[in-house]
Design a protein around this motif. Structure first.
Motif, short mmCIF file in Angstrom:
data_model
loop_
_atom_site.label_atom_id
_atom_site.label_comp_id
_atom_site.label_asym_id
_atom_site.label_seq_id
_atom_site.Cartn_x
_atom_site.Cartn_y
_atom_site.Cartn_z
N GLN A 33 7.79 -2.35 18.03
CA GLN A 33 6.71 -1.66 17.30
C GLN A 33 7.21 -1.22 15.92
O GLN A 33 6.53 -1.37 14.91
CB GLN A 33 6.25 -0.46 18.12
N TRP A 34 8.44 -0.69 15.89
CA TRP A 34 9.02 -0.23 14.62
C TRP A 34 9.24 -1.41 13.67
O TRP A 34 8.97 -1.30 12.47
CB TRP A 34 10.33 0.52 14.87
N ALA B 271 5.90 -2.19 12.19
CA ALA B 271 5.34 -1.14 11.34
C ALA B 271 6.15 -0.91 10.06
O ALA B 271 5.61 -0.52 9.04
CB ALA B 271 5.23 0.17 12.12
N SER B 272 7.46 -1.17 10.14
CA SER B 272 8.30 -0.95 8.96
C SER B 272 8.51 -2.24 8.18
O SER B 272 8.84 -2.21 6.99
CB SER B 272 9.66 -0.38 9.37
N GLY B 273 8.34 -3.37 8.87
CA GLY B 273 8.55 -4.65 8.20
C GLY B 273 10.01 -5.07 8.18
O GLY B 273 10.42 -5.93 7.40
N ASP B 274 10.82 -4.48 9.06
CA ASP B 274 12.23 -4.87 9.17
C ASP B 274 12.37 -5.78 10.39
O ASP B 274 12.42 -5.32 11.52
CB ASP B 274 13.10 -3.62 9.35
N PHE B 275 12.42 -7.08 10.13
CA PHE B 275 12.44 -8.05 11.22
C PHE B 275 13.84 -8.61 11.50
O PHE B 275 13.98 -9.72 12.00
CB PHE B 275 11.44 -9.18 10.93
N LEU C 185 14.75 3.97 11.89
CA LEU C 185 13.91 4.67 12.87
C LEU C 185 14.50 6.05 13.17
O LEU C 185 13.78 7.05 13.23
CB LEU C 185 13.78 3.84 14.16
N ARG D 278 0.04 3.03 11.48
CA ARG D 278 0.92 2.24 12.36
C ARG D 278 2.37 2.70 12.25
O ARG D 278 3.11 2.71 13.23
CB ARG D 278 0.79 0.74 12.03
N TYR D 279 2.76 3.12 11.05
CA TYR D 279 4.13 3.61 10.83
C TYR D 279 4.33 4.94 11.59
O TYR D 279 5.32 5.13 12.28
CB TYR D 279 4.36 3.78 9.34
N ALA E 130 4.62 4.30 15.22
CA ALA E 130 5.91 3.70 15.59
C ALA E 130 7.02 4.75 15.65
O ALA E 130 7.98 4.61 16.41
CB ALA E 130 6.28 2.59 14.61
N TRP F 139 3.88 -1.16 2.97
CA TRP F 139 4.48 -2.16 3.85
C TRP F 139 4.81 -3.43 3.08
O TRP F 139 3.98 -3.85 2.30
CB TRP F 139 3.50 -2.49 4.98
N PRO F 140 5.94 -4.09 3.31
CA PRO F 140 7.06 -3.65 4.14
C PRO F 140 7.84 -2.52 3.48
O PRO F 140 7.95 -2.49 2.26
CB PRO F 140 7.92 -4.92 4.26
N VAL F 141 8.37 -1.64 4.30
CA VAL F 141 9.02 -0.45 3.74
C VAL F 141 10.36 -0.85 3.12
O VAL F 141 11.21 -1.43 3.77
CB VAL F 141 9.26 0.61 4.83
N ARG G 223 16.45 0.90 2.19
CA ARG G 223 16.88 -0.23 3.01
C ARG G 223 17.46 -1.34 2.12
O ARG G 223 16.77 -1.83 1.24
CB ARG G 223 15.69 -0.76 3.80
#
Lengths: 156, 157
Positions: free
Chosen positions: A30-31, A34-38, A62, B33-34, B37, B68-70, B74
């Protein structure tokens, strides 16, 4: 939501109301969405093994987001989160799923913190906190810090 | 380049360099959604009607959500490739993150994110010779105000 916290209510050493979290494999998927970190490190067992971490690990971001919730739950709508930092020191492994919705028994993580300093700057009433995510063994896998501005009871 | 240093001349030249600028739309559904999550049921992030009646006037994003994407906090694959091309060690860890929140971020905001390499350092750790890259991202909102900044540390060894 939590009771309103004022600047005058906290002292150095005051504990932040802890927040419990249970990371599950389902939650990591889910994270990821939702975050777009695949990064497959967080959901592909073979890949995680090849990367040397043994099994999929909980996303650092997360755990960082949990710490954000720890702070915003505590300070409420009248407070302002100004800074948040953390280090990804220890790896955490999610619980596997027993059913579609329910995880197996296992580890529960706790987000915790305490006040390390309070001071006034300009018109702001600032509070510094030490914060961390602690695993089921009580180890701080994700230590960090936060700076918040709290409302005051003093008349302006 | 110092004897045995991980920081090649090519890498040293990257310090201070802007890597990319990307525009993000902060969408209501993506915020919800974030928040889900994270497991954060705060109505400021979940209930647009509630949030619109607060001082924020719109669904608020949890701290660190920047569309999105976050991207905030990162290190991206692109950056990693960039550093390895410059001679950095291939093994990678995400060391941690620091955020400074200045203006609230909420649904409908448009953030322009500028990523730059703020610093590259090295020291001996239990991993051996280790390189630390600090990546700074500045997010400017549609009013032209800096909404937040993030610094993430990329560990390579």
């Amino acid at each position: 939501m939590a009771k309103k916290v004022y600047y005058e209510d906290v002292e150095v050493g005051t504990e932040i109301i802890p927040l419990a979290k249970i990371a599950t494999t389902r939650m990591l998927v889910q994270w990821a969405g939702a975050s777009g970190d695949f990064n497959p490190l967080h959901y592909d067992g073979e890949f995680a093994k090849a990367m040397g971490v043994g099994a999929p690990i909980v996303h650092g971001a997360l755990k960082r987001a949990w710490l954000g919730q720890l702070m915003t739950d505590w300070i409420g709508e009248q407070g302002k989160l100004k800074k948040l930092s953390c280090q990804y020191r220890g790896m955490d492994y999610p619980r596997r799923m027993k059913t579609r919705e329910e995880p197996h028994d296992g580890e529960t993580w706790w987000c915790k913190g305490k006040v390390t300093k309070k001071y006034e700057e300009g018109s702001e009433h600032l509070v510094e906190c030490e914060i961390w995510v602690e695993n089921g063994k009580g180890e701080k896998t994700t230590p960090g810090s936060a700076l918040v501005a709290l409302p005051t009871r003093k008349r302006k | 380049m110092a004897e045995g240093s991980l920081i090649t001349d090519e890498l040293r030249k990257l310090i201070g360099v802007t890597l990319e600028t990307i525009v993000f739309k902060v969408e209501e559904g993506a915020i919800q959604r974030y928040a889900q999550a994270i497991g954060d049921s705060n109505p400021l992030y979940n209930d647009p009607d509630f949030a619109s009646k607060t001082k924020y006037g719109r669904l608020l994003a949890p701290p660190g959500f920047t569309g999105w994407p976050v991207k905030a906090g990162r290190p991206t694959d692109k950056l990693f490739e960039f550093l390895v091309k410059g001679g950095a060690p291939p093994r990678l860890l995400d060391g941690g993150v620091e955020f400074e929140f200045i203006e609230p971020v909420g649904a409908g905001d448009v953030l322009t994110a500028t990523t730059k390499i703020a610093n590259i350092t090295e020291r001996e750790t239990r991993l051996g010779k280790t390189m630390f890259t600090t990546v700074e991202i500045t997010f400017v909102n549609q009013k032209g105000d800096v909404a937040l900044k993030s610094w993430s540390t990329l560990i390579q060894f």
